[in-house]
Design a protein around this motif. Structure first.
Motif, short mmCIF file in Angstrom:
data_model
loop_
_atom_site.label_atom_id
_atom_site.label_comp_id
_atom_site.label_asym_id
_atom_site.label_seq_id
_atom_site.Cartn_x
_atom_site.Cartn_y
_atom_site.Cartn_z
N LEU A 134 0.68 -1.32 0.03
CA LEU A 134 -0.08 -0.21 -0.03
C LEU A 134 0.74 1.21 0.14
O LEU A 134 0.51 2.43 0.04
CB LEU A 134 -0.94 -0.02 1.12
N ARG A 135 2.27 1.24 0.01
CA ARG A 135 3.29 2.25 -0.19
C ARG A 135 3.13 3.17 1.18
O ARG A 135 2.98 4.22 1.25
CB ARG A 135 2.94 3.06 -1.33
N LEU A 136 2.89 2.32 2.42
CA LEU A 136 2.94 3.03 3.49
C LEU A 136 4.26 2.88 4.36
O LEU A 136 4.84 1.93 4.30
CB LEU A 136 1.77 2.23 4.48
N GLY A 137 4.54 3.93 5.07
CA GLY A 137 5.93 4.05 5.59
C GLY A 137 5.61 3.43 7.04
O GLY A 137 4.54 3.31 7.59
N ASP A 138 6.86 3.08 7.49
CA ASP A 138 6.81 2.45 8.91
C ASP A 138 6.32 3.48 10.08
O ASP A 138 5.82 3.12 11.26
CB ASP A 138 8.30 2.16 9.46
N GLU A 139 6.54 4.75 9.71
CA GLU A 139 6.03 5.84 10.91
C GLU A 139 4.58 6.13 10.63
O GLU A 139 4.27 6.84 11.72
CB GLU A 139 7.14 7.18 10.64
N GLU A 140 3.96 5.71 9.64
CA GLU A 140 2.46 6.21 9.67
C GLU A 140 1.55 5.26 10.38
O GLU A 140 1.68 4.15 10.68
CB GLU A 140 2.00 6.14 8.24
N ARG A 141 0.62 6.02 11.29
CA ARG A 141 -0.15 5.56 12.14
C ARG A 141 -1.55 5.40 11.18
O ARG A 141 -2.11 6.29 10.62
CB ARG A 141 -0.55 6.20 13.08
N VAL A 142 -2.15 4.06 11.07
CA VAL A 142 -3.12 3.85 9.87
C VAL A 142 -4.38 3.48 10.74
O VAL A 142 -4.26 2.34 11.37
CB VAL A 142 -2.66 2.91 8.95
N ALA A 143 -5.40 3.95 10.67
CA ALA A 143 -6.84 3.57 10.95
C ALA A 143 -7.49 2.72 9.61
O ALA A 143 -7.44 3.51 8.61
CB ALA A 143 -7.72 4.60 11.38
N HIS A 191 -9.48 16.22 13.66
CA HIS A 191 -9.12 15.87 14.94
C HIS A 191 -8.03 14.86 15.29
O HIS A 191 -7.71 14.64 16.44
CB HIS A 191 -10.29 15.66 16.03
N ALA A 192 -7.35 14.38 14.10
CA ALA A 192 -6.42 13.12 14.32
C ALA A 192 -5.30 13.48 13.37
O ALA A 192 -5.35 12.69 12.20
CB ALA A 192 -7.27 11.96 14.15
N PRO A 193 -4.62 14.36 13.55
CA PRO A 193 -3.84 14.77 12.44
C PRO A 193 -2.67 13.91 12.29
O PRO A 193 -2.04 13.88 11.18
CB PRO A 193 -2.89 16.14 13.16
N SER A 194 -2.38 12.90 13.27
CA SER A 194 -1.59 11.91 12.90
C SER A 194 -1.93 10.51 12.08
O SER A 194 -1.09 9.63 12.00
CB SER A 194 -0.90 11.43 14.19
N VAL A 195 -3.21 10.52 11.86
CA VAL A 195 -3.91 9.41 11.43
C VAL A 195 -4.19 9.39 9.81
O VAL A 195 -4.62 10.52 9.31
CB VAL A 195 -4.87 9.22 12.14
N LEU A 196 -3.66 8.06 9.19
CA LEU A 196 -3.89 8.08 7.94
C LEU A 196 -5.28 6.93 7.82
O LEU A 196 -5.28 6.06 8.65
CB LEU A 196 -2.94 7.62 7.00
N LEU A 197 -6.53 7.30 7.11
CA LEU A 197 -7.55 6.48 7.11
C LEU A 197 -7.59 5.62 5.68
O LEU A 197 -7.60 6.11 4.78
CB LEU A 197 -8.80 7.28 7.17
N LEU A 198 -7.76 4.15 5.92
CA LEU A 198 -7.66 2.95 4.90
C LEU A 198 -9.10 2.68 4.88
O LEU A 198 -9.55 2.19 5.67
CB LEU A 198 -6.58 2.01 5.08
N ILE A 199 -9.72 2.75 3.92
CA ILE A 199 -11.16 2.54 3.37
C ILE A 199 -11.01 1.26 2.73
O ILE A 199 -10.73 1.46 1.36
CB ILE A 199 -11.84 3.80 2.80
N VAL A 200 -11.62 0.14 3.01
CA VAL A 200 -11.98 -1.07 2.27
C VAL A 200 -13.61 -1.11 2.03
O VAL A 200 -14.35 -1.18 3.24
CB VAL A 200 -11.47 -2.26 2.85
N GLY A 201 -14.09 -1.30 0.67
CA GLY A 201 -15.32 -1.54 0.58
C GLY A 201 -15.94 -0.25 -0.24
O GLY A 201 -15.24 0.62 -0.66
N ALA A 234 -2.87 -2.04 9.10
CA ALA A 234 -3.32 -0.97 10.37
C ALA A 234 -2.69 -1.13 11.77
O ALA A 234 -2.19 -2.09 11.96
CB ALA A 234 -4.81 -1.14 10.17
N ASP A 235 -3.06 0.12 12.20
CA ASP A 235 -2.64 0.10 13.72
C ASP A 235 -4.00 0.17 14.58
O ASP A 235 -3.81 -0.18 15.91
CB ASP A 235 -2.10 1.33 13.98
N MET A 236 -4.98 0.39 13.96
CA MET A 236 -6.13 0.42 14.76
C MET A 236 -7.41 0.23 13.80
O MET A 236 -7.23 0.63 12.37
CB MET A 236 -6.38 1.83 15.48
N PHE A 237 -8.62 0.23 14.12
CA PHE A 237 -9.83 -0.10 13.34
C PHE A 237 -10.69 0.87 13.87
O PHE A 237 -11.11 1.36 15.05
CB PHE A 237 -10.37 -1.57 13.39
N VAL A 238 -11.70 1.66 12.85
CA VAL A 238 -12.71 2.53 13.31
C VAL A 238 -14.01 2.20 12.51
O VAL A 238 -14.06 1.76 11.23
CB VAL A 238 -12.22 4.04 12.85
#
Length: 390
Positions: A195-204, A225-235, A273-277
């Motif tokens: 997904l071309r994501l770096g190790d440092e990125e926090r992904v929801a 309100h979550a400036p450190s988060v990248l959102l990955l959307i499946v579906g 991912a690091d978390m799920f939303v």
């Protein structure tokens, strides 16, 4: 030997009702039961059916299939069951037959959650049909027992239909603990690289097709309100993905949103991912919440369906209101954890769903089946005694 017939429009690996029935079928057999299935194709008796290409016609075809299964399909499955008097039948959706009915969602509760339920029901007459059909189902003698997927779903049943005549038993959905597990470091690196994501990125990660009900708009706005988060959307579909992407651009977070479209295999995306939303408005029991927890992801989700029974707020995730600021703040709180702390949250997430393997869930169904078989034997003995005395 225990003999079970599962009545379900469609069955196969994956998510939704079809996936639930498929997982139960496998585990019933592993536990020694004989299992048959009765599907839409069986009700069609070998006749093929073409699916229209136009979107509006497809929606009409889906609604008409529900009506057909509830009427013609019901008559046919009852004849099928009459030839198997010793079997206990478990019905998932649409058909009005079966000893046990598994409630996969209350249509009126879903409409309420989306807002303006009267208008939503009126604009789609098939929804009115489903509500009236299920009112007949729950208040009549069609089934000997009802399975609800959460305690909250029991309350929704009574709210929508008043008195529910059959006894209601809570048996949640299960999760495949072998398929959904925390990734190895190598699997995580490969999933992120794809997904071309770096190790440092926090992904929801967000998973779902009905973006509005599932709350994707809330999650996207929450990124403010979550400036450190990248959102990955499946579906999703092309149309609703385009709409969601436009919304992300409008609120200024478009560069932190990644759409990958519908995918059958969720494993690589959960591994990345690091978390799920999932700030959903309504769920009976979202399988994907269990799958995310089993994959070692802390979850940020609303208090719907089974989530309040498995998510311990502040321990393996957060239970939140359907509010963008709150969702975003909780995602950011997780994003700012150290790697070691995030691993510990993931360990607790995994442990929280280990009691809900499909094998354990299937055993709970078999316990219910045994109770119904015992009741049937008592009733048969009583009827025989009455016949002899007469």
């Amino acid at each position: 030997m225990t003999r079970i017939v599962q009545i379900v429009p469609f069955i196969g690996p994956g998510s939704g009702v079809a996936g639930v029935a498929w997982n139960l079928e496998r585990q019933f057999r592993a536990l020694g039961a004989t299992v048959e299935r009765y599907t839409f194709e069986d009700a069609r008796q070998g006749k093929s059916s073409k699916w229209p290409k136009a979107r509006l016609l497809r929606r009409f075809a889906r609604g008409w299939r529900v009506v057909w299964l509830s009427t013609v399909g019901t008559a046919r499955v009852r004849r099928f069951l009459a030839e198997r008097p010793e079997a206990i039948s478990i019905c998932h959706n649409d058909l009005l037959a079966g000893d046990v009915y598994v409630d996969h969602g209350v249509i009126l509760a879903s409409m309420r959650a989306r807002g303006n339920p009267a208008w939503l029901m009126l604009r789609n007459p098939f929804h009115i049909f489903i509500h009236l059909r299920d009112r007949y189902r729950y208040r009549g003698r069609t089934h000997r027992a009802v399975v609800a997927l959460s305690r909250q779903d029991v309350a929704e049943l009574h709210h929508a239909y008043g008195r529910v005549r059959p006894p209601v038993v809570v048996i949640p959905n299960g999760v495949d603990l072998d398929r959904f597990r925390p990734p190895t470091p190598q699997e995580r690196r490969e999933a992120r690289a794809a997904l071309r994501l770096g190790d440092e990125e926090r992904v929801a990660v967000f998973v779902g097709h009905e973006f509005h009900r599932k709350g994707l708009d809330v999650a996207i706005e929450g990124l403010r309100h979550a400036p450190s988060v990248l959102l990955l959307i499946v579906g999703g579909s092309d149309e609703i993905i385009a709409e969601a992407n436009a919304a992300a651009q409008a609120v200024g977070v478009g560069t932190r949103v990644l759409f990958v479209g519908p995918r059958y295999d969720l494993g690589p995306f959960l591994a990345a991912a690091d978390m799920f939303v999932l700030p959903s408005a309504y769920e009976a029991n979202a399988l994907v919440v269990l799958e995310a927890l089993a994959s070692g992801l802390p979850v940020v989700t609303t208090r719907v369906g089974f989530a309040p029974e498995v998510v311990a707020d502040g321990d393996n995730g957060f239970l939140v209101e359907r509010d963008a600021r709150v969702v975003g703040e909780r995602l950011e709180q997780l994003a700012l954890l150290s790697d070691d702390d995030l691993v510990e949250w993931g360990r607790r997430a995994r442990a929280s769903v280990e009691p809900y393997s499909w094998r354990a869930v299937a055993q709970r169904y078999l316990d219910l089946v045994a109770e119904l078989q015992a009741e049937r034997r008592v009733r048969s003995a009583r009827d025989a005694a009455r016949g002899a005395s007469g």
